[in-house]
Scaffold this active site. Sequence first.
Site, mmCIF file in Angstrom:
data_model
loop_
_atom_site.group_PDB
_atom_site.id
_atom_site.type_symbol
_atom_site.label_atom_id
_atom_site.label_comp_id
_atom_site.label_asym_id
_atom_site.label_seq_id
_atom_site.Cartn_x
_atom_site.Cartn_y
_atom_site.Cartn_z
ATOM 1 N N ASP A 40 53.390 -30.576 37.085
ATOM 2 C CA ASP A 40 52.960 -31.299 38.268
ATOM 3 C C ASP A 40 54.001 -32.408 38.502
ATOM 4 O OD1 ASP A 40 51.130 -32.325 40.301
ATOM 5 O OD2 ASP A 40 50.748 -33.944 38.874
ATOM 6 N N ASP A 42 53.636 -35.878 40.852
ATOM 7 C CA ASP A 42 53.131 -37.246 40.907
ATOM 8 C C ASP A 42 52.070 -37.469 39.830
ATOM 9 O OD1 ASP A 42 54.749 -37.478 43.183
ATOM 10 O OD2 ASP A 42 53.128 -36.742 44.460
#
Length: 220
Positions: A40, A42
């Site tokens: 992922d 952020d």
Amino acid sequence: MADVTLPVKPSPYPLEEPGLWVERIGDRVFAEGTPALFLDRDGTINVDTDYPSDPADIVLRDDIVPVIEAANRGKIPVVVVTNQSGIARGYLGWDEFAAVNGRVLDLLRDGNVFVDMVVACAYHEAGTGPLAIPDHPMRKPNPGMLLEAATRLGLDLERSLIVGDKSADMVAGQRAGLARGWLVDGEATSQAGFEILPLRDRDDQKRLLAAIEALQSHLN
């Protein structure tokens, strides 16, 4: 007077469709059936600033560069899979996403590490226009972004790993057929053949590094 159809100006960005960004970075070639490290963005690679739109605000998490370095060293593809509902909601556009994403990649290069692909999904039920699609197959917790990367890079999903900061990351990994994931600041748990391990401290990081090195050993 006949109707005149104006040509559609092509996007300067790697958009496969209005809400799907698929960017191949670099020219590394991987053998068919190589496992990947999915990340992922952020909250996992960079500190989450809540719909980041300003490159100047981007700061990498302290624990991520060694993880990507281990994958690079072991010739394991590194694929970023990121939900970007802020685009659908109108908080930012693809221009801002491109600038922030470029800054993330630049900071990683400054640390002598790199990723091989970035896949971003901007679809969300709270959006407007063509981005207003609920439960889009590309949006995590659905596995579409992982499956798209697997098709393009010829990945072995079963042996791949995912690291994220939300349960949706783990569910996407599970639905894509992965066996393990690391949850930032999470707890260890297992369900339906999918093991979730925490990434909270240096000991957790060492276990993740060992798992990446184990993938490398199978490639030799």
